[in-house]
Design a protein around this motif. Structure first.
Motif, PDB file in Angstrom:
ATOM      1  N   TRP A 529       0.848  -1.185   0.000  1.00 45.06           N
ATOM      2  CA  TRP A 529       0.000   0.000   0.000  1.00 45.06           C
ATOM      3  C   TRP A 529       0.887   1.240   0.000  1.00 45.06           C
ATOM      4  N   ALA A 530       0.523   2.230  -0.827  1.00 37.47           N
ATOM      5  CA  ALA A 530       1.334   3.440  -0.963  1.00 37.47           C
ATOM      6  C   ALA A 530       0.448   4.684  -0.954  1.00 37.47           C
ATOM      7  N   GLY A 531      -0.616   4.663  -0.167  1.00 33.52           N
ATOM      8  CA  GLY A 531      -1.545   5.777  -0.085  1.00 33.52           C
ATOM      9  C   GLY A 531      -2.901   5.261   0.340  1.00 33.52           C
ATOM     10  N   ASP A 532      -3.857   6.165   0.494  1.00 33.69           N
ATOM     11  CA  ASP A 532      -5.181   5.771   0.963  1.00 33.69           C
ATOM     12  C   ASP A 532      -5.915   4.870  -0.019  1.00 33.69           C
ATOM     13  N   SER A 533      -5.626   5.002  -1.311  1.00 29.40           N
ATOM     14  CA  SER A 533      -6.288   4.146  -2.304  1.00 29.40           C
ATOM     15  C   SER A 533      -5.317   3.704  -3.398  1.00 29.40           C
ATOM     16  N   ARG A 534      -4.044   3.712  -3.092  1.00 32.42           N
ATOM     17  CA  ARG A 534      -3.021   3.450  -4.098  1.00 32.42           C
ATOM     18  C   ARG A 534      -2.044   2.397  -3.598  1.00 32.42           C
ATOM     19  N   LEU A 535      -1.534   1.579  -4.519  1.00 32.30           N
ATOM     20  CA  LEU A 535      -0.509   0.602  -4.210  1.00 32.30           C
ATOM     21  C   LEU A 535       0.651   0.775  -5.169  1.00 32.30           C
ATOM     22  N   VAL A 536       1.828   0.315  -4.742  1.00 35.94           N
ATOM     23  CA  VAL A 536       2.961   0.203  -5.640  1.00 35.94           C
ATOM     24  C   VAL A 536       3.146  -1.281  -5.923  1.00 35.94           C
ATOM     25  N   VAL A 537       3.345  -1.597  -7.196  1.00 37.81           N
ATOM     26  CA  VAL A 537       3.366  -2.988  -7.637  1.00 37.81           C
ATOM     27  C   VAL A 537       4.609  -3.229  -8.484  1.00 37.81           C
ATOM     28  N   VAL A 538       5.227  -4.380  -8.286  1.00 37.97           N
ATOM     29  CA  VAL A 538       6.348  -4.810  -9.110  1.00 37.97           C
ATOM     30  C   VAL A 538       5.886  -6.030  -9.898  1.00 37.97           C
ATOM     31  N   GLY A 539       6.053  -6.000 -11.214  1.00 38.80           N
ATOM     32  CA  GLY A 539       5.609  -7.125 -12.021  1.00 38.80           C
ATOM     33  C   GLY A 539       6.064  -6.986 -13.462  1.00 38.80           C
ATOM     34  N   ARG A 540       5.534  -7.870 -14.303  1.00 35.34           N
ATOM     35  CA  ARG A 540       5.899  -7.900 -15.720  1.00 35.34           C
ATOM     36  C   ARG A 540       4.656  -7.946 -16.585  1.00 35.34           C
ATOM     37  N   GLU A 541       4.689  -7.201 -17.687  1.00 39.01           N
ATOM     38  CA  GLU A 541       3.687  -7.380 -18.723  1.00 39.01           C
ATOM     39  C   GLU A 541       4.070  -8.589 -19.553  1.00 39.01           C
TER      40      GLU A 541
END
Length: 613
Positions: A529-541
């Motif tokens: 979680w990186a805010g009230d309604s935001r996340l930081v995500v690590v991944g691949r397309e």
């Protein structure tokens, strides 16, 4: 514009400006339209300068059907507040029945058009065109965003007025449709705020504070977003969130009759006149109402520092930012004391959050003494307790962050045969309860330990398709983010936490209506979680390299740059308080990303970075 803001500080929305300074662009595509024949696709309007407002052209005299359809579609992407120009392309009856606010359909490109069986020839007094495209998202009547997929196909019917000889649209789908780039130019995401209804036992509630919950919605950016957000807040939460939140505004509360626009005064105070439904609220309830408004409007322009509520010509209450934090707690407003991680000796250590320190100290208590080697850990939001997963992933310990405290027996054991089939990194919620998933293929479960102790509760997860790899509970206590693995690939899902609590009985806890938050990523490695309604995500397309990005809980992508690239990320840590840097465990060890800087090494020998929660 993303719903969450860096540092909690008020910033001008990325594309919003004071209206008096705006330039004007007229959608003049109609001038180059064919007089007959097939329609071409409606190209999305290029992104305009931040000080540009876009208005549409009305239909010209004797315009052919193709031009009417094209002009109507382009007028949907303008900044016309009530779609008055778009309605000029409709018959009188269609103007009365068309509801543009019913939905917004977002296509990968602008809508394509296909003429009916007549091949575009106008042989009579009516003609049908089909709008086509690839759907990528939708915004419903509650202004809630949701990713979507599939082909879009809707009919538009035109008729020729026998008296005037003018073509107009008399049959069309409800709502509006536009390409992705036009949607990004026209709309912005804003959090409106309600209160958690299932957090009655949390520490904040015990201190007289309600837990504020962000409910992101999309509004038109240059069509009086402040007034629109107040109306949206008064209308209540979106359907997905409604079962777990409450509003302090009495049912039926609305803006007073005749109020069409709201603007703060030169002291940044916004006066909000309400109808009679709000006339009899008490001081505590009124303060909560004002706090909801302040949290909702804090990132809009012009600035709002204080809210005054009135009803029937009488002042109900006023609330400034300084007192709002005493009325309700908000995850993004809480500042963590420390950043924690597991050092090279498998102890839980910490450094002051947001500092440039690189020397970490063991936490007070048994988890910092190295009596049990750790693989992962979690620290409660008040930073009084910590949970640690043993190095082999089999056992979970809980202990106080107090010098001389002991661990005792494990609170949980996994029977998984390999390390990858055992316990995940745990997560503390706002109530002081501890969440963890057991990945044992023979008995995969999501578990909750009340106050970090006692017999674990098995959390119900109807509709879950796959095995949980990672768990993170939001600061509001009513949403949980899960990385779920299926066929060897992980996806990010957001679920709603519901509790059925009866006196004298253990609660029944469920995670319901799981929905994807990263439809474009084929594989999610880690998230926070990186805010009230935001996340930081690590991944691949699909077919791509590892990347790091921000996502909203509704699946949309907030405006603004992604975090600076970093290779070999295995774990990521972020705080709801966006003033604190991102921290990652990568091939370079523990690294952090201060605001406006590049990634910096903290320590080489370390893993499993976490902020409280």
């Amino acid at each position: 514009m993303g719903a969450d803001r860096e540092g909690g500080a008020r910033r001008m929305p990325g594309r919003a400006v004071a209206y008096a300074a705006c330039g004007v662009v007229v959608l003049a595509g109609c001038a180059s339209m064919p007089d007959d024949g097939d329609l071409r696709g409606v190209e999305s309007t290029p992104r305009q300068d931040t000080q540009v407002r876009v208005f549409a052209m009305p239909p010209r005299e004797d315009a052919p059907p193709s031009e009417i359809v094209q002009g109507f579609l382009e007028s949907l992407t303008s900044d016309d507040p009530s779609y008055a120009t778009a309605r000029q392309y409709l018959t009188g009856e269609a103007r009365q029945t068309w509801r543009p606010e019913a939905a917004t359909t977002v296509l990968a490109d602008g809508p394509g058009t296909e003429a009916g069986p007549a091949g575009g020839r106008v042989d009579g007094d009516d003609l049908t065109f089909t709008l086509t495209g690839t759907t990528v998202a939708g915004v419903d009547a509650q202004q809630a965003y949701a990713p979507a997929s599939g082909r879009y196909s809707q009919s538009v019917h035109l008729t020729k007025n026998r008296k005037t000889g003018q073509w107009r649209i008399d049959g069309l789908p409800q709502g509006v449709v536009m390409g992705k780039s036009d949607f990004e130019r026209n709309y912005m995401s804003v959090n409106k705020y309600y209160f958690a209804s299932n957090a009655s036992n949390s520490a904040d509630e015990a201190n007289g504070q309600s837990a504020a919950v962000a409910d992101p919605v999309y509004v038109r950016e240059r069509v009086d977003p402040m007034t629109e957000m107040v109306r949206s807040l008064l209308n209540g939460p979106t359907g997905w969130l409604r079962p777990v939140v409450r509003s302090s505004f009495p049912t039926g509360t609305a803006l007073a009759n005749g109020v069409t626009s709201l603007t703060p005064d030169d002291q940044n105070m916004l006066t909000v006149p309400l109808n009679a439904k709000a006339a009899r609220v008490g001081q505590t309830q009124c303060d909560e109402m004002a706090a909801q408004l302040l949290f909702t409007l804090q990132n809009l322009t012009p600035a709002v520092d204080e809210v005054e509520l009135r009803a029937g010509g009488t002042r109900l209450c006023s609330l400034g930012e300084d007192r709002a934090t005493t009325v309700a707690s908000r995850g993004s407003a809480k500042h963590a004391e420390y950043l924690y991680f597991v050092d090279g000796k498998h102890r839980l250590v910490r450094i002051p959050a947001g500092s440039s320190e690189t020397k970490a100290d063991p936490v007070p208590g048994a988890l910092g003494e190295g009596a049990k080697e750790l693989r992962a850990a979690a620290v409660s939001r008040d930073e009084h307790m910590a949970a640690g997963v043993s190095y082999d992933g089999k056992t979970l310990y809980v202990g106080a962050l107090v010098s001389g405290s002991s661990l005792g027996e494990p609170v949980l054991r996994s029977q998984g045969q390999t390390e990858a089939d055992r316990l995940t990194t745990p997560s503390w919620d706002a109530r002081g309860d501890l969440w963890v998933a057991d990945r044992d293929p023979a008995d995969p479960r999501l578990l909750l330990l009340e106050q970090g102790a006692g017999q674990p509760l098995e959390v119900r997860t109807p509709g879950l398709d796959g095995r949980i790899r990672d768990v993170r509970v939001a600061a509001d206590g009513v949403r949980v983010a899960l990385v779920v693995e299926k066929n060897g690939k992980g996806s990010l899902l957001i679920g709603r936490i519901e509790r059925d609590e009866k006196d004298g009985e253990r609660p029944v806890v469920s995670v319901l209506e799981l929905r994807p938050a990263t439809t474009e990523l084929e594989e999610v490695t880690t998230m926070a979680w990186a805010g009230d309604s935001r996340l930081v995500v690590v991944g691949r397309e699909q077919g791509g390299v590892q990347q790091m990005r921000y996502v909203q809980v509704d699946g949309s992508v907030p405006e603004g740059p992604a975090p600076a690239a970093l290779t070999g990320v295995k774990e990521i840590a972020a705080a709801e308080d966006e003033r604190l840097p991102l921290v990652a465990y990568s091939e370079d060890g523990i690294v952090r990303l201060p605001t406006g800087a590049q990634w910096q090494k903290v320590v080489k020998d370390g893993s499993a970075p976490i902020y409280p929660g």
